[in-house]
Design a protein around this motif. Structure first.
Motif, PDB file in Angstrom:
ATOM      1  N   LYS A  57      36.484 -47.786 -19.996  1.00 61.83           N
ATOM      2  CA  LYS A  57      35.110 -47.436 -20.383  1.00 61.83           C
ATOM      3  C   LYS A  57      34.895 -47.641 -21.884  1.00 61.83           C
ATOM      4  CE  LYS A  57      34.115 -44.093 -16.732  1.00 61.83           C
ATOM      5  NZ  LYS A  57      33.855 -42.677 -16.413  1.00 61.83           N
ATOM      6  N   ALA A  58      35.884 -47.288 -22.677  1.00 63.35           N
ATOM      7  CA  ALA A  58      35.782 -47.461 -24.128  1.00 63.35           C
ATOM      8  C   ALA A  58      35.697 -48.943 -24.496  1.00 63.35           C
ATOM      9  CB  ALA A  58      36.975 -46.810 -24.827  1.00 63.35           C
ATOM     10  N   LYS A  59      36.481 -49.763 -23.810  1.00 68.07           N
ATOM     11  CA  LYS A  59      36.431 -51.203 -24.075  1.00 68.07           C
ATOM     12  C   LYS A  59      35.071 -51.780 -23.712  1.00 68.07           C
ATOM     13  CE  LYS A  59      41.293 -52.504 -23.768  1.00 68.07           C
ATOM     14  NZ  LYS A  59      42.286 -53.322 -23.073  1.00 68.07           N
ATOM     15  N   ARG A  60      34.518 -51.327 -22.565  1.00 69.02           N
ATOM     16  CA  ARG A  60      33.187 -51.808 -22.167  1.00 69.02           C
ATOM     17  C   ARG A  60      32.127 -51.362 -23.173  1.00 69.02           C
ATOM     18  NH1 ARG A  60      35.397 -50.570 -17.198  1.00 69.02           N
ATOM     19  NH2 ARG A  60      34.400 -48.521 -17.078  1.00 69.02           N
ATOM     20  N   ALA A  63      32.430 -53.492 -26.254  1.00 70.37           N
ATOM     21  CA  ALA A  63      31.889 -54.835 -26.006  1.00 70.37           C
ATOM     22  C   ALA A  63      30.364 -54.812 -26.001  1.00 70.37           C
ATOM     23  CB  ALA A  63      32.409 -55.381 -24.677  1.00 70.37           C
ATOM     24  N   ASP A  64      29.785 -53.764 -25.397  1.00 65.14           N
ATOM     25  CA  ASP A  64      28.331 -53.640 -25.387  1.00 65.14           C
ATOM     26  C   ASP A  64      27.789 -53.463 -26.804  1.00 65.14           C
ATOM     27  OD1 ASP A  64      28.424 -53.865 -22.656  1.00 65.14           O
ATOM     28  OD2 ASP A  64      28.104 -51.710 -22.267  1.00 65.14           O
ATOM     29  N   THR A  66      29.218 -54.480 -29.551  1.00 66.78           N
ATOM     30  CA  THR A  66      29.392 -55.747 -30.251  1.00 66.78           C
ATOM     31  C   THR A  66      28.274 -56.717 -29.884  1.00 66.78           C
ATOM     32  OG1 THR A  66      31.783 -55.459 -30.262  1.00 66.78           O
ATOM     33  CG2 THR A  66      30.971 -57.691 -30.604  1.00 66.78           C
ATOM     34  N   ASP A  67      27.940 -56.797 -28.601  1.00 66.01           N
ATOM     35  CA  ASP A  67      26.852 -57.675 -28.156  1.00 66.01           C
ATOM     36  C   ASP A  67      25.517 -57.253 -28.765  1.00 66.01           C
ATOM     37  OD1 ASP A  67      28.649 -59.113 -26.653  1.00 66.01           O
ATOM     38  OD2 ASP A  67      28.125 -58.129 -24.749  1.00 66.01           O
ATOM     39  N   ALA A  68      25.268 -55.946 -28.786  1.00 62.46           N
ATOM     40  CA  ALA A  68      24.009 -55.447 -29.352  1.00 62.46           C
ATOM     41  C   ALA A  68      23.918 -55.754 -30.837  1.00 62.46           C
ATOM     42  CB  ALA A  68      23.883 -53.948 -29.112  1.00 62.46           C
ATOM     43  N   SER A  69      25.012 -55.584 -31.563  1.00 64.10           N
ATOM     44  CA  SER A  69      24.984 -55.866 -33.001  1.00 64.10           C
ATOM     45  C   SER A  69      24.824 -57.364 -33.252  1.00 64.10           C
ATOM     46  CB  SER A  69      26.237 -55.336 -33.685  1.00 64.10           C
ATOM     47  OG  SER A  69      27.385 -55.994 -33.216  1.00 64.10           O
ATOM     48  N   TYR A  70      25.444 -58.174 -32.406  1.00 61.65           N
ATOM     49  CA  TYR A  70      25.289 -59.621 -32.549  1.00 61.65           C
ATOM     50  C   TYR A  70      23.830 -60.024 -32.335  1.00 61.65           C
ATOM     51  CZ  TYR A  70      25.913 -64.614 -31.773  1.00 61.65           C
ATOM     52  OH  TYR A  70      25.800 -65.976 -31.838  1.00 61.65           O
TER      53      TYR A  70
END
Length: 115
Positions: A57-60, A63-64, A66-70
């Protein structure tokens, strides 16, 4: 003499019962140790499963994030490019006014930096 023989019988029976009781207790203690060991292994396995689940869950979530910041960086970048194009268009449309604004901004910056 009857009193003596009953005492002797009591001693034998008492020692025999005591020995059997001690062996029973030892067996029960050994069984209890094995049960506790098995319980500890089960708790450890459940703990490992939960830890793996939380880790996933922490990895997901990472990743979420990171995607949002990108996506935010890309949006900011496109907005900066849009502002640059608008500014360039404005400068080309009014070059004298743009030079006067730039000179005034430079003068104010010079005044503020001296203090």
């Amino acid at each position: 003499m009857p009193a003596t023989s009953s005492t002797t019988e009591f001693s034998r029976t008492g020692n025999g019962s005591s020995s059997a009781s001690t062996k029973d207790i030892e067996v029960q203690l050994q069984q209890l140790r094995e049960d506790i060991s098995a319980l500890a292994k089960t708790v450890a396995a459940v703990g490992n499963e939960k830890a793996t689940e939380v880790k996933g869950k922490a990895k997901r979530a990472a990743a979420d994030a990171t995607d949002a910041s990108y996506q935010m960086v890309e949006a900011a970048k496109s907005q900066a490019v849009s502002l640059e194009r608008d500014l360039e268009r404005q400068i080309r449309a009014n070059p004298i006014q743009s030079v006067a604004i730039a000179a005034g901004a430079g003068f104010l910056f010079a005044l503020l930096s001296r203090r």
